[in-house]
Design an enzyme around this catalytic site. Structure first.
Site, PDB file in Angstrom:
ATOM      1  N   MET A  81       3.877   4.994  -6.950  1.00 41.25           N
ATOM      2  CA  MET A  81       4.444   3.941  -7.905  1.00 41.25           C
ATOM      3  C   MET A  81       4.788   5.079  -8.857  1.00 41.25           C
ATOM      4  O   MET A  81       4.266   5.087 -10.276  1.00 41.25           O
ATOM      5  CB  MET A  81       3.294   3.203  -8.335  1.00 41.25           C
ATOM      6  CG  MET A  81       3.120   2.379  -7.048  1.00 41.25           C
ATOM      7  SD  MET A  81       2.086   0.965  -8.384  1.00 41.25           S
ATOM      8  CE  MET A  81       0.135   1.622  -9.166  1.00 41.25           C
ATOM      9  N   GLY A  82       4.865   6.395  -8.573  1.00 44.67           N
ATOM     10  CA  GLY A  82       5.563   7.701  -9.404  1.00 44.67           C
ATOM     11  C   GLY A  82       5.191   8.124 -10.130  1.00 44.67           C
ATOM     12  O   GLY A  82       3.169   8.048  -9.272  1.00 44.67           O
TER      13      GLY A  82
ATOM     14  N   SER B  52      -5.373  11.592  -9.179  1.00 44.14           N
ATOM     15  CA  SER B  52      -5.102  10.144  -9.369  1.00 44.14           C
ATOM     16  C   SER B  52      -3.775  10.093 -10.599  1.00 44.14           C
ATOM     17  O   SER B  52      -4.562  11.040 -11.262  1.00 44.14           O
ATOM     18  CB  SER B  52      -6.236   9.278  -9.372  1.00 44.14           C
ATOM     19  OG  SER B  52      -6.138   7.891 -10.749  1.00 44.14           O
TER      20      SER B  52
ATOM     21  N   VAL C  62      -5.949  14.370  -2.398  1.00 45.66           N
ATOM     22  CA  VAL C  62      -6.294  16.632  -2.680  1.00 45.66           C
ATOM     23  C   VAL C  62      -7.530  16.158  -3.571  1.00 45.66           C
ATOM     24  O   VAL C  62      -7.018  15.314  -4.766  1.00 45.66           O
ATOM     25  CB  VAL C  62      -4.716  16.474  -2.903  1.00 45.66           C
ATOM     26  CG1 VAL C  62      -4.547  17.818  -3.646  1.00 45.66           C
ATOM     27  CG2 VAL C  62      -3.328  16.752  -1.591  1.00 45.66           C
TER      28      VAL C  62
ATOM     29  N   GLN D 106      -6.556   0.513   1.442  1.00 47.66           N
ATOM     30  CA  GLN D 106      -5.361   0.549   0.945  1.00 47.66           C
ATOM     31  C   GLN D 106      -4.993   0.690   2.622  1.00 47.66           C
ATOM     32  O   GLN D 106      -4.075   0.483   2.931  1.00 47.66           O
ATOM     33  CB  GLN D 106      -4.385   1.187   0.332  1.00 47.66           C
ATOM     34  CG  GLN D 106      -2.646   0.498   0.061  1.00 47.66           C
ATOM     35  CD  GLN D 106      -2.286   1.293  -0.912  1.00 47.66           C
ATOM     36  OE1 GLN D 106      -2.036   0.622  -2.442  1.00 47.66           O
ATOM     37  NE2 GLN D 106      -2.342   2.611  -1.081  1.00 47.66           N
TER      38      GLN D 106
ATOM     39  N   GLY E 185      -0.880  14.910  -5.090  1.00 40.87           N
ATOM     40  CA  GLY E 185      -1.847  14.902  -3.639  1.00 40.87           C
ATOM     41  C   GLY E 185      -0.282  13.574  -3.053  1.00 40.87           C
ATOM     42  O   GLY E 185       0.211  13.544  -2.193  1.00 40.87           O
ATOM     43  N   HIS E 186       0.958  13.300  -4.020  1.00 41.67           N
ATOM     44  CA  HIS E 186       1.560  12.477  -3.810  1.00 41.67           C
ATOM     45  C   HIS E 186       2.553  13.686  -3.220  1.00 41.67           C
ATOM     46  O   HIS E 186       3.281  14.279  -1.609  1.00 41.67           O
ATOM     47  CB  HIS E 186       2.632  12.221  -5.035  1.00 41.67           C
ATOM     48  CG  HIS E 186       1.776  11.270  -5.148  1.00 41.67           C
ATOM     49  ND1 HIS E 186       1.575  10.886  -6.952  1.00 41.67           N
ATOM     50  CD2 HIS E 186       1.719   9.758  -4.929  1.00 41.67           C
ATOM     51  CE1 HIS E 186       1.241   9.797  -6.939  1.00 41.67           C
ATOM     52  NE2 HIS E 186       1.374   9.041  -5.949  1.00 41.67           N
TER      53      HIS E 186
ATOM     54  N   ARG F 136      -5.436   8.542   1.771  1.00 42.85           N
ATOM     55  CA  ARG F 136      -6.617   7.836   2.167  1.00 42.85           C
ATOM     56  C   ARG F 136      -7.431   8.246   0.919  1.00 42.85           C
ATOM     57  O   ARG F 136      -8.660   7.316   0.476  1.00 42.85           O
ATOM     58  CB  ARG F 136      -7.701   9.136   3.130  1.00 42.85           C
ATOM     59  CG  ARG F 136      -7.143   8.621   4.249  1.00 42.85           C
ATOM     60  CD  ARG F 136      -7.639   8.776   5.523  1.00 42.85           C
ATOM     61  NE  ARG F 136      -8.134  10.300   5.847  1.00 42.85           N
ATOM     62  CZ  ARG F 136      -8.291  10.858   6.334  1.00 42.85           C
ATOM     63  NH1 ARG F 136      -7.311  10.762   7.666  1.00 42.85           N
ATOM     64  NH2 ARG F 136      -8.894  12.667   6.262  1.00 42.85           N
ATOM     65  N   LYS F 137      -6.805   7.982  -0.267  1.00 42.70           N
ATOM     66  CA  LYS F 137      -8.573   8.099  -1.540  1.00 42.70           C
ATOM     67  C   LYS F 137      -8.040   6.423  -1.728  1.00 42.70           C
ATOM     68  O   LYS F 137      -9.035   6.024  -2.258  1.00 42.70           O
ATOM     69  CB  LYS F 137      -7.492   8.688  -2.738  1.00 42.70           C
ATOM     70  CG  LYS F 137      -8.471   8.391  -4.303  1.00 42.70           C
ATOM     71  CD  LYS F 137      -8.494   9.486  -5.237  1.00 42.70           C
ATOM     72  CE  LYS F 137      -6.875   8.594  -6.278  1.00 42.70           C
ATOM     73  NZ  LYS F 137      -7.479   7.266  -6.762  1.00 42.70           N
TER      74      LYS F 137
HETATM   75  O1  PAF Z   1      -0.962   3.591  -3.369  1.00 42.96           O
HETATM   76  C1  PAF Z   1       0.261   3.268  -3.923  1.00 42.96           C
HETATM   77  O2  PAF Z   1       0.725   3.823  -5.003  1.00 42.96           O
HETATM   78  C2  PAF Z   1       1.146   1.753  -4.112  1.00 42.96           C
HETATM   79  O3  PAF Z   1      -0.683   0.108  -3.998  1.00 42.96           O
HETATM   80  C3  PAF Z   1       1.997   1.973  -3.186  1.00 42.96           C
HETATM   81  C4  PAF Z   1       1.217   1.605  -1.826  1.00 42.96           C
HETATM   82  C5  PAF Z   1       2.969   1.971  -3.450  1.00 42.96           C
HETATM   83  C6  PAF Z   1       2.285   0.045  -3.576  1.00 42.96           C
HETATM   84  O4  PAF Z   1       3.189  -0.558  -4.066  1.00 42.96           O
END
Ligand code: PAF
Length: 285
Positions: A31-32, A186, A177, A154, A37-38, A149-150
């Site tokens: 979600m940007g 986060s 991370v 999901q 972590g990303h 995995r945070k």
């Molecule tokens: O983890 C996220 O950032 C969101 O829940 C995802 C998986 C991109 C879905 O919008």
């Protein structure tokens, strides 16, 4: 140079072209508001695939009324720079009307796994996640997709969904991370004021206490959960849950488990944080 695409059909075509050129597609849905972590998910995708696509879409369907959809950080230019630095091939950043055109009325739901933990406090959240990720998977086609995995629940729900619906997607759950003091990265950490940032470490202490007790041989789920709770409760304004669960079913664990999920959701002011550790599997938070 990462290419930016806004139209779903173009994203689908780009992934098809990559596969036609015998490239393995690696997908990083986000979600940007990208953080380290990303970036670790992007690195993992790079290690496993040849053509890396990052999606950036703040998905309105997974926010309930009153949650932080409007204030969710939107940092597209910085995100794009991070993707470019990392050698991402494609950034898919659709607007809401491209993903949910007028008349949209379909929902994908995973049942049992979505009920406990987050599901008890955010009842419509996972339906929004599974619906948007189904759309992303349908557009990307066969690929390896990275999730942090945070968001442990999901990751489990999406893995179940891909299996149940025969999606040609390999899901990879990547390690959390953390900052040097242990706070899990986060996008919402940026909401925290200085004193809240300090108090947020209550989650880390709780998870570490449970981890250390497990390493010392404690196996009673309730004792381990209570140990975590003792640090979380005094630090936070409100605690949604500190839970001990089976890491696969997310339900009640056996009395002496071989692995145990300790999962926390708690609020500081208007900021809600989640974190977890899988005892018997993860390293010390
Ligand atoms: O983890 C996220 O950032 C969101 O829940 C995802 C998986 C991109 C879905 O919008």
């Amino acid at each position: 140079m990462s290419k930016v695409l806004r139209a779903p059909a173009e994203f689908r075509q780009a992934c098809e072209d990559a596969r036609a050129a015998r490239q393995r597609v690696g997908l990083v849905p986000t979600m940007g508001a990208l953080h380290r972590g990303h970036l670790s998910l992007i690195d993992e995708a790079r290690a496993r695939a040849d053509f890396i696509a990052v999606t950036i879409f703040v998905n309105p369907l997974q926010f309930a009324p009153g949650e932080d959809l409007e204030r969710y950080p939107r940092t597209f230019e910085t995100d794009l720079a991070g993707c470019r630095e990392r050698g991402v091939d494609l950034v898919f950043a659709p607007g809401p009307s491209a993903m949910y055109p007028t008349g949209f009325q379909t929902q994908v739901s995973v049942h049992e796994l979505a009920k406990p933990l987050e599901g008890g406090f955010r009842p419509s959240h996972f339906d929004g996640v599974t619906t948007v990720v189904t759309k992303l998977f349908n557009l990307s086609g066969r690929c390896t997709a990275m999730f942090g995995r945070k968001d442990y629940q999901q990751w489990k729900i999406l893995s179940r969904m891909a299996l149940d619906l025969d999606m040609p997607i390999e899901l990879v759950g990547c390690p959390i991370v953390r900052e040097s003091d242990g706070l899990a990265l986060s996008s919402r950490n940026r909401y925290l004021g200085a004193s809240e940032r300090q108090r947020a470490l209550g989650i880390v202490s709780g998870l570490r206490d449970a981890f250390d007790a497990w390493e010392d041989g404690e196996r009673d789920p309730d004792t381990l959960r209570s140990l975590a709770e003792e640090s979380v409760h005094p630090a936070f304004d409100h605690v949604d849950y500190v839970a001990a669960a089976d890491p696969e079913t997310l339900g009640a664990p056996p009395s002496s488990p071989t692995r145990l999920l300790i999962s926390v959701a708690a609020q500081l002011g208007s900021t809600r944080l989640i974190d977890n550790v899988v005892l018997g599997e993860d390293s010390r938070p």
